[in-house]
Design a protein around this motif. Structure first.
Motif, mmCIF file in Angstrom:
data_model
loop_
_atom_site.group_PDB
_atom_site.id
_atom_site.type_symbol
_atom_site.label_atom_id
_atom_site.label_comp_id
_atom_site.label_asym_id
_atom_site.label_seq_id
_atom_site.Cartn_x
_atom_site.Cartn_y
_atom_site.Cartn_z
ATOM 1 N N GLU A 207 0.784 -1.178 0.127
ATOM 2 C CA GLU A 207 0.288 -0.007 0.119
ATOM 3 C C GLU A 207 0.951 1.299 -0.040
ATOM 4 O O GLU A 207 1.570 1.400 0.827
ATOM 5 C CB GLU A 207 -0.739 0.093 1.241
ATOM 6 C CG GLU A 207 -1.788 1.147 1.193
ATOM 7 C CD GLU A 207 -2.697 1.285 2.435
ATOM 8 O OE1 GLU A 207 -3.394 2.338 2.667
ATOM 9 O OE2 GLU A 207 -2.525 0.444 3.229
ATOM 10 N N SER A 209 0.807 5.508 -0.092
ATOM 11 C CA SER A 209 0.025 6.655 0.223
ATOM 12 C C SER A 209 0.903 8.121 0.439
ATOM 13 O O SER A 209 2.062 7.753 0.702
ATOM 14 C CB SER A 209 -0.736 6.289 1.532
ATOM 15 O OG SER A 209 0.388 6.106 2.696
ATOM 16 N N GLN A 218 -6.138 10.672 6.905
ATOM 17 C CA GLN A 218 -5.617 10.217 5.425
ATOM 18 C C GLN A 218 -6.711 10.204 4.368
ATOM 19 O O GLN A 218 -8.068 9.894 4.656
ATOM 20 C CB GLN A 218 -5.158 8.577 5.307
ATOM 21 C CG GLN A 218 -4.554 8.320 3.986
ATOM 22 C CD GLN A 218 -3.313 8.971 3.882
ATOM 23 O OE1 GLN A 218 -2.356 9.106 4.499
ATOM 24 N NE2 GLN A 218 -3.061 9.419 2.366
ATOM 25 N N ASP A 219 -6.282 11.317 3.378
ATOM 26 C CA ASP A 219 -7.049 11.275 2.044
ATOM 27 C C ASP A 219 -7.281 9.935 1.506
ATOM 28 O O ASP A 219 -6.304 9.333 0.913
ATOM 29 C CB ASP A 219 -6.706 12.251 1.108
ATOM 30 C CG ASP A 219 -7.961 12.796 0.263
ATOM 31 O OD1 ASP A 219 -8.574 11.769 -0.079
ATOM 32 O OD2 ASP A 219 -7.517 13.696 -0.280
ATOM 33 N N PRO A 220 -8.438 9.361 1.455
ATOM 34 C CA PRO A 220 -8.649 7.975 1.055
ATOM 35 C C PRO A 220 -8.416 7.863 -0.509
ATOM 36 O O PRO A 220 -7.804 6.908 -1.271
ATOM 37 C CB PRO A 220 -10.153 7.440 0.970
ATOM 38 C CG PRO A 220 -10.830 9.042 1.290
ATOM 39 C CD PRO A 220 -9.978 9.799 1.923
ATOM 40 N N ARG A 221 -8.326 9.190 -1.390
ATOM 41 C CA ARG A 221 -7.908 9.156 -2.769
ATOM 42 C C ARG A 221 -6.532 8.918 -2.845
ATOM 43 O O ARG A 221 -5.996 8.626 -4.014
ATOM 44 C CB ARG A 221 -8.472 10.607 -3.149
ATOM 45 C CG ARG A 221 -10.006 10.747 -3.518
ATOM 46 C CD ARG A 221 -10.360 11.984 -3.863
ATOM 47 N NE ARG A 221 -9.699 13.046 -3.097
ATOM 48 C CZ ARG A 221 -9.812 14.441 -3.214
ATOM 49 N NH1 ARG A 221 -10.305 14.637 -4.686
ATOM 50 N NH2 ARG A 221 -9.328 15.269 -2.671
ATOM 51 N N SER A 223 -4.368 7.164 -1.181
ATOM 52 C CA SER A 223 -3.827 5.519 -0.767
ATOM 53 C C SER A 223 -4.200 4.700 -1.739
ATOM 54 O O SER A 223 -5.525 4.654 -2.347
ATOM 55 C CB SER A 223 -4.544 5.161 0.348
ATOM 56 O OG SER A 223 -4.073 3.765 1.167
ATOM 57 N N HIS A 224 -3.244 3.752 -2.187
ATOM 58 C CA HIS A 224 -3.552 2.878 -3.452
ATOM 59 C C HIS A 224 -2.815 1.525 -3.135
ATOM 60 O O HIS A 224 -1.528 1.416 -2.667
ATOM 61 C CB HIS A 224 -2.886 3.660 -4.640
ATOM 62 C CG HIS A 224 -3.004 2.494 -5.716
ATOM 63 N ND1 HIS A 224 -4.133 2.332 -6.431
ATOM 64 C CD2 HIS A 224 -2.056 1.877 -6.504
ATOM 65 C CE1 HIS A 224 -4.070 1.541 -7.550
ATOM 66 N NE2 HIS A 224 -2.731 1.217 -7.547
#
Length: 273
Positions: A207, A209, A218-221, A223-224
């Motif tokens: 992951e 981020s 944390q901005d969910p956009r 995080s990948h």
């Protein structure tokens, strides 16, 4: 005439004969009789003039001191030589740690150090496409003149570039890479052009981020989850919101988020997408 007795005549004749024998010369002996062993003499030897005793001389050459160098060969898990591996070396003593050199392996993955002294040396090997290794300890003179074959394991490289929503590269904040199910976290800082690269990591799900402060939500956009494969690179384009002190108009032309790219060279501002 008075006669002389015959007995006196005989005695007188005997004395005359004896005196004649004494006065006669001694006969000469012709030839020599063999000498007895005790009478045999060896011919005397005359020592040579200025005679000196012969002394056997053994020439002892001083042993040449052993040249102490470290010889390395760095290969991957398949035995293929790895060029441009960064080698960092420290000399350990009872009182200090002295940094000796930072060098790279040649095109054949080889490296030979300068002449060193007796002691313990610690080596660290670095290459952006290979997993980090533990410190390697070598000792001189024990390891001198021996080719040390060192192995690195290929990993997955996660790298990319950070943009603002306006398409302009950003170089603030931090990036974090964490493997699922593990506590270890890798961090990276973007450079002046927004570029970043994590150390090579193991194969698996990771992951990634971006954040400005770990204490903030944390901005969910941003995080990948990505799948890393050994020997491959994951190219990322990360776009953060534009509204900050650096933006003048607040307009956004790129979507906020993390996008995987086939090649980092394809990263470009929104006007070219």
């Amino acid at each position: 005439m008075r006669k002389i007795p015959w007995s006196l005549t005989f005695v007188s004749a005997s004395f005359v004969a004896l005196g004649a024998l004494v006065l006669l010369p001694q006969p000469q002996v012709v030839g020599t009789l063999p000498a007895t062993p005790s009478e045999q003499l060896t011919e005397p030897t005359t020592p040579a003039k200025d005679w000196q005793p012969v002394i056997s001389k053994t020439v002892v050459q001083a042993a040449k001191p052993q040249v102490l160098r470290l010889e390395l060969q760095v290969v991957d898990q398949d035995g293929v030589p790895i060029p441009a591996v960064q080698i960092s070396c420290d000399h350990l003593t009872a009182f200090s740690i002295g940094h000796i050199f930072d060098e790279q392996t040649d095109a054949q993955g080889g490296f030979t150090s300068v002449e060193l002294v007796h002691g313990t040396y610690e080596l660290e090997l670095h290459h952006p496409q290979f997993l980090a290794t533990e410190t390697i300890e070598l000792h001189l003179p024990e390891d001198a003149g021996k080719l040390q074959r060192l192995q690195l394991i290929r990993g997955c490289v996660v790298e990319g570039q950070l943009f603002g929503g306006d398409g302009i590269p950003r170089n603030y904040g931090s990036l974090m890479l964490k493997r699922h199910g593990e506590e270890q976290v890798y961090e990276a800082k973007p450079d002046a052009e927004g570029g970043f690269r994590f150390p090579a990591v193991k194969e698996g799900q990771w992951e990634v981020s971006w954040y400005t402060n770990k204490q903030l939500v944390q901005d969910p956009r941003l995080s990948h989850t990505l799948l890393c494969r050994t020997g491959q690179s994951s190219k990322l384009q990360i776009t953060i919101p534009t509204p900050d002190l650096r933006a003048l108009n607040g307009s956004e032309t790129m979507d906020v988020g993390i996008q995987e790219l086939p090649d980092l060279n394809t990263v470009s501002p929104a006007s070219e997408l």
